[in-house]
Design a protein around this motif. Structure first.
Motif, PDB file in Angstrom:
ATOM      1  N   LYS A 337       0.834  -1.215   0.000  1.00 13.68           N
ATOM      2  CA  LYS A 337       0.000   0.000   0.000  1.00 13.68           C
ATOM      3  C   LYS A 337       0.867   1.262   0.000  1.00 13.68           C
ATOM      4  CE  LYS A 337      -4.329  -1.740   1.810  1.00 13.68           C
ATOM      5  NZ  LYS A 337      -4.678  -2.192   0.471  1.00 13.68           N
ATOM      6  N   LEU A 338       1.974   1.201   0.745  1.00 10.39           N
ATOM      7  CA  LEU A 338       2.872   2.368   0.762  1.00 10.39           C
ATOM      8  C   LEU A 338       3.538   2.541  -0.605  1.00 10.39           C
ATOM      9  CD1 LEU A 338       4.585   2.115   4.259  1.00 10.39           C
ATOM     10  CD2 LEU A 338       2.674   3.572   3.554  1.00 10.39           C
ATOM     11  N   ALA A 339       3.862   1.399  -1.231  1.00  8.74           N
ATOM     12  CA  ALA A 339       4.471   1.467  -2.569  1.00  8.74           C
ATOM     13  C   ALA A 339       3.483   2.092  -3.560  1.00  8.74           C
ATOM     14  CB  ALA A 339       4.875   0.069  -3.026  1.00  8.74           C
ATOM     15  N   ALA A 340       2.208   1.721  -3.432  1.00 10.76           N
ATOM     16  CA  ALA A 340       1.189   2.282  -4.333  1.00 10.76           C
ATOM     17  C   ALA A 340       1.120   3.802  -4.150  1.00 10.76           C
ATOM     18  CB  ALA A 340      -0.160   1.639  -4.058  1.00 10.76           C
ATOM     19  N   LYS A 341       1.268   4.251  -2.901  1.00 12.93           N
ATOM     20  CA  LYS A 341       1.245   5.705  -2.643  1.00 12.93           C
ATOM     21  C   LYS A 341       2.454   6.383  -3.276  1.00 12.93           C
ATOM     22  CE  LYS A 341      -1.556   5.991   1.472  1.00 12.93           C
ATOM     23  NZ  LYS A 341      -1.512   5.694   2.881  1.00 12.93           N
ATOM     24  N   LYS A 342       3.609   5.703  -3.187  1.00 11.82           N
ATOM     25  CA  LYS A 342       4.825   6.265  -3.807  1.00 11.82           C
ATOM     26  C   LYS A 342       4.613   6.467  -5.306  1.00 11.82           C
ATOM     27  CE  LYS A 342       8.898   4.652  -1.321  1.00 11.82           C
ATOM     28  NZ  LYS A 342      10.023   3.717  -1.374  1.00 11.82           N
ATOM     29  N   VAL A 343       3.970   5.475  -5.922  1.00 12.05           N
ATOM     30  CA  VAL A 343       3.733   5.561  -7.372  1.00 12.05           C
ATOM     31  C   VAL A 343       2.858   6.784  -7.670  1.00 12.05           C
ATOM     32  CG1 VAL A 343       2.680   4.413  -9.367  1.00 12.05           C
ATOM     33  CG2 VAL A 343       4.003   3.066  -7.717  1.00 12.05           C
ATOM     34  N   LYS A 344       1.871   7.014  -6.787  1.00 14.96           N
ATOM     35  CA  LYS A 344       0.980   8.168  -7.021  1.00 14.96           C
ATOM     36  C   LYS A 344       1.726   9.501  -6.892  1.00 14.96           C
ATOM     37  CE  LYS A 344      -3.530   6.270  -6.508  1.00 14.96           C
ATOM     38  NZ  LYS A 344      -4.334   5.583  -5.514  1.00 14.96           N
ATOM     39  N   ARG A 345       2.823   9.493  -6.132  1.00 11.61           N
ATOM     40  CA  ARG A 345       3.601  10.739  -5.952  1.00 11.61           C
ATOM     41  C   ARG A 345       4.730  10.863  -6.986  1.00 11.61           C
ATOM     42  NH1 ARG A 345       3.916   9.138  -0.412  1.00 11.61           N
ATOM     43  NH2 ARG A 345       6.126   8.679  -0.710  1.00 11.61           N
ATOM     44  N   ALA A 346       4.868   9.848  -7.842  1.00 15.83           N
ATOM     45  CA  ALA A 346       6.032   9.820  -8.754  1.00 15.83           C
ATOM     46  C   ALA A 346       5.964  10.928  -9.807  1.00 15.83           C
ATOM     47  CB  ALA A 346       6.105   8.468  -9.439  1.00 15.83           C
ATOM     48  N   LYS A 347       7.129  11.259 -10.316  1.00 14.83           N
ATOM     49  CA  LYS A 347       7.223  12.310 -11.337  1.00 14.83           C
ATOM     50  C   LYS A 347       6.728  11.755 -12.681  1.00 14.83           C
ATOM     51  CE  LYS A 347      10.752  15.087 -13.643  1.00 14.83           C
ATOM     52  NZ  LYS A 347      10.826  14.366 -14.906  1.00 14.83           N
ATOM     53  N   THR A 348       5.904  12.511 -13.332  1.00 14.73           N
ATOM     54  CA  THR A 348       5.394  12.078 -14.643  1.00 14.73           C
ATOM     55  C   THR A 348       5.968  12.977 -15.739  1.00 14.73           C
ATOM     56  OG1 THR A 348       3.524  13.566 -14.729  1.00 14.73           O
ATOM     57  CG2 THR A 348       3.190  11.472 -13.545  1.00 14.73           C
ATOM     58  N   GLY A 349       5.602  12.655 -16.958  1.00 12.75           N
ATOM     59  CA  GLY A 349       5.981  13.522 -18.074  1.00 12.75           C
ATOM     60  C   GLY A 349       4.800  14.401 -18.476  1.00 12.75           C
ATOM     61  N   GLY A 350       3.916  14.672 -17.492  1.00 13.72           N
ATOM     62  CA  GLY A 350       2.710  15.461 -17.779  1.00 13.72           C
ATOM     63  C   GLY A 350       3.019  16.951 -17.928  1.00 13.72           C
ATOM     64  N   ARG A 351       2.130  17.643 -18.592  1.00 16.33           N
ATOM     65  CA  ARG A 351       2.301  19.105 -18.783  1.00 16.33           C
ATOM     66  C   ARG A 351       1.740  19.865 -17.583  1.00 16.33           C
ATOM     67  NH1 ARG A 351       5.789  19.491 -23.200  1.00 16.33           N
ATOM     68  NH2 ARG A 351       5.207  17.830 -24.632  1.00 16.33           N
ATOM     69  N   VAL A 352       1.924  21.190 -17.596  1.00 19.67           N
ATOM     70  CA  VAL A 352       1.534  21.975 -16.416  1.00 19.67           C
ATOM     71  C   VAL A 352       0.014  22.064 -16.229  1.00 19.67           C
ATOM     72  CG1 VAL A 352       3.614  23.366 -16.130  1.00 19.67           C
ATOM     73  CG2 VAL A 352       1.869  24.093 -17.763  1.00 19.67           C
ATOM     74  N   SER A 353      -0.751  21.915 -17.287  1.00 24.20           N
ATOM     75  CA  SER A 353      -2.208  21.965 -17.129  1.00 24.20           C
ATOM     76  C   SER A 353      -2.854  20.924 -18.042  1.00 24.20           C
ATOM     77  CB  SER A 353      -2.738  23.359 -17.506  1.00 24.20           C
ATOM     78  OG  SER A 353      -2.539  23.550 -18.906  1.00 24.20           O
ATOM     79  N   LEU A 354      -4.096  20.584 -17.722  1.00 27.60           N
ATOM     80  CA  LEU A 354      -4.807  19.592 -18.548  1.00 27.60           C
ATOM     81  C   LEU A 354      -4.963  20.092 -19.989  1.00 27.60           C
ATOM     82  CD1 LEU A 354      -7.670  18.234 -16.239  1.00 27.60           C
ATOM     83  CD2 LEU A 354      -5.488  17.181 -16.809  1.00 27.60           C
ATOM     84  N   GLU A 355      -5.229  21.410 -20.110  1.00 26.63           N
ATOM     85  CA  GLU A 355      -5.391  21.985 -21.459  1.00 26.63           C
ATOM     86  C   GLU A 355      -4.121  21.766 -22.282  1.00 26.63           C
ATOM     87  OE1 GLU A 355      -6.255  23.873 -18.670  1.00 26.63           O
ATOM     88  OE2 GLU A 355      -8.245  23.042 -19.048  1.00 26.63           O
ATOM     89  N   GLU A 356      -2.987  22.061 -21.626  1.00 26.53           N
ATOM     90  CA  GLU A 356      -1.712  21.927 -22.350  1.00 26.53           C
ATOM     91  C   GLU A 356      -1.438  20.470 -22.693  1.00 26.53           C
ATOM     92  OE1 GLU A 356       2.679  23.411 -21.507  1.00 26.53           O
ATOM     93  OE2 GLU A 356       1.121  24.886 -21.001  1.00 26.53           O
ATOM     94  N   GLN A 357      -1.793  19.587 -21.745  1.00 31.00           N
ATOM     95  CA  GLN A 357      -1.561  18.152 -22.004  1.00 31.00           C
ATOM     96  C   GLN A 357      -2.390  17.697 -23.208  1.00 31.00           C
ATOM     97  OE1 GLN A 357       0.004  15.982 -19.327  1.00 31.00           O
ATOM     98  NE2 GLN A 357      -0.767  13.952 -19.819  1.00 31.00           N
ATOM     99  N   LYS A 358      -3.627  18.176 -23.276  1.00 28.12           N
ATOM    100  CA  LYS A 358      -4.483  17.793 -24.416  1.00 28.12           C
ATOM    101  C   LYS A 358      -3.917  18.347 -25.710  1.00 28.12           C
ATOM    102  CE  LYS A 358      -8.774  17.242 -21.905  1.00 28.12           C
ATOM    103  NZ  LYS A 358      -9.896  17.937 -21.337  1.00 28.12           N
ATOM    104  N   LYS A 359      -3.372  19.564 -25.624  1.00 21.55           N
ATOM    105  CA  LYS A 359      -2.858  20.225 -26.832  1.00 21.55           C
ATOM    106  C   LYS A 359      -1.509  19.635 -27.287  1.00 21.55           C
ATOM    107  CE  LYS A 359      -1.592  24.789 -27.668  1.00 21.55           C
ATOM    108  NZ  LYS A 359      -1.449  26.024 -26.933  1.00 21.55           N
ATOM    109  N   LEU A 360      -0.577  19.491 -26.343  1.00 17.70           N
ATOM    110  CA  LEU A 360       0.797  19.067 -26.712  1.00 17.70           C
ATOM    111  C   LEU A 360       1.046  17.578 -26.548  1.00 17.70           C
ATOM    112  CD1 LEU A 360       2.747  21.914 -24.880  1.00 17.70           C
ATOM    113  CD2 LEU A 360       2.250  21.792 -27.315  1.00 17.70           C
ATOM    114  N   GLY A 361       0.217  16.915 -25.743  1.00 20.27           N
ATOM    115  CA  GLY A 361       0.482  15.506 -25.410  1.00 20.27           C
ATOM    116  C   GLY A 361       1.472  15.419 -24.263  1.00 20.27           C
ATOM    117  N   GLY A 362       1.508  14.287 -23.567  1.00 20.65           N
ATOM    118  CA  GLY A 362       2.451  14.090 -22.469  1.00 20.65           C
ATOM    119  C   GLY A 362       3.815  13.665 -23.001  1.00 20.65           C
TER     120      GLY A 362
END
Ligand code: SF4
Length: 432
Positions: A337-362
């Protein structure tokens, strides 16, 4: 740029292709398509390079003997990076390889000052139990360097063929380096060559799956294997451009070169210290005959070991995965369960906003969550390709990936830890 690989230090190899040019490591993808059922690390170019893997491929194809060998330094905390090596060993064992796993306690003692008792405890608890839980079969060999007479004797003989200048050139040893550290480097060469001793069936191709930082060991060991062999076979050309082989030896017992000449079906000429062989159309037959005579004369006939090289995972927060930064990695004994939480806190290649992610892709290529899916959690290549395409095409948001990866990680660790409990009761089957 002059790259220095250091198996005991932390390295950041940012451009693996440099290894091809600087150290003669060959790209793995050229050979991957010839394997019947390549491992996902091979299919996904996580294993990116090799030395002499064609010998292993041919042995698998022709159902001839080969070995797989790798080791773990018992310094604590088996994690997902170690799981990679374990999986590679187990895959080769399933493909017919005689599998060897060495716990490098001599290295841990000499380099990190860890006591023998602690080495044994960590070796079993953190590495061997997980290895068995992941599917290592009892017909393989698990041993501690300090408990293997074979390895210790062979290390001594190998050390007669190595000198300080060579070790310094490969490892950067200095006048301050303790002698045990040098002995432990040679001991690893003995680990690598052990599968070819007569008690394990004699000379055969052996593959060592490692991270790219371990290549110095491979270069040292391949050189030592050549030096230990009594005879050397060279391809040559005479003044009329006719090709022939020359079997050479500086220290062959009297009569042994003549013995080789007698057993070969081709024309031979015997000289002081070598024989020339004309019209040999079967190199393997030549090699086999030379090895036979070599072994009959009490010599070694090592096939220089092959190797595969895998990329490293990055840390969950970006940067390097490091045992000294617990948040950067997931241990195989970690609370699911703690490992699952770590994954949720992990660094992604996501953009700064949802709009930007939709526009540019991750940016899946820079995303540690995607890396977890690619290295460990998604077996199906099509499913993984879909996740990638959706990410870079702006159709996937990071929350979806994090939810998937954390759920799969929790499932994997729960299952692995149940299997670890069962493995603890089976240590006897492995002679431990
Ligand atoms: Fe990574 Fe998924 Fe976000 Fe893409 S959508 S950057 S793969 S977490």
């Amino acid at each position: 740029m002059n790259m220095k690989l250091d198996p005991w230090g932390s390295v950041n190899i940012d451009d693996y292709s440099k290894l091809f040019d600087e150290f003669g490591i060959m790209p793995f993808e050229d050979i991957c398509s010839e394997l019947p059922d390549p491992h996902r690390y091979m299919r996904r170019k996580i294993i990116f390079g090799h030395r002499s893997y064609d010998l292993i491929k041919d042995a698998m194809k022709n159902k001839e003997p080969f070995s797989v060998m790798s080791g773990f330094m018992p310094t604590g905390g088996g994690h997902l990076g170690h799981k990679m090596v374990m999986e590679e060993i187990i895959w080769h064992q399933k493909m017919g390889g005689d599998a060897f796993v060495g716990i490098a306690d001599r290295e841990a003692y000499s380099v990190r000052g860890i006591s023998w008792e602690k080495c044994r405890q960590i070796g079993i608890e953190d590495y061997i139990v997980s290895l068995i839980a992941l599917g290592f079969e009892p017909d393989g060999h698990i041993y501690f360097q300090s408990g293997s007479e074979n390895v210790k004797d062979l290390a001594f003989e190998l050390s007669a063929k190595a000198n300080f200048s060579e070790l310094s050139a490969i490892y950067g040893f200095s006048g301050e380096t303790n002698v045990a550290h040098m002995v432990s480097a040679i001991t690893q060469s003995a680990d690598i060559l052990q599968p070819q001793l007569s008690e394990y069936g004699g000379p055969k191709p052996t593959v060592i799956p490692v991270g790219a930082d371990q290549d110095p060991h491979m270069r040292l060991t391949r050189g030592l294997a050549h030096k230990m062999n009594m005879f050397r076979i060279e391809g040559r050309e005479d003044k009329d451009k006719n090709k022939f082989f020359s079997v050479r030896s500086k220290a062959a017992p009297e009569g042994s070169l003549a013995e080789i000449a007698e057993r070969l079906p081709w024309d031979t000429k015997l000289f002081e210290g070598h024989i020339d062989v004309y019209g040999a159309d079967d190199y393997n037959k030549l090699l086999e005959t030379v090895r036979e005579v070599e072994i009959e004369n009490g010599g070694y006939a090592f096939v220089p070991p092959s190797s595969t090289y895998h990329r490293f995972m990055s840390g969950l927060q970006g940067g390097k995965m490091s045992s000294s930064i617990p948040d950067s990695l997931i241990s195989l004994k970690e609370d699911p369960k703690l490992a699952a939480k770590k994954v949720k806190r992990a660094k992604t290649g996501g953009r700064v906003s949802l709009e930007e992610q939709k526009k540019l892709g991750g940016e899946a290529d820079k995303c540690s969550v995607y890396e977890l899916l690619m290295f460990h959690l998604v077996e199906d290549d099509n499913e993984l390709a879909e996740i990638y395409d959706e990410c870079v095409g702006g159709k996937r948001m990071c929350g979806t990936c994090k939810a998937l990866a954390s759920e799969l990680m929790e499932e994997f660790l729960t299952d692995h830890q149940e299997k670890r409990e069962l493995a603890k009761d089976r240590l006897d089957d492995y002679g431990l």
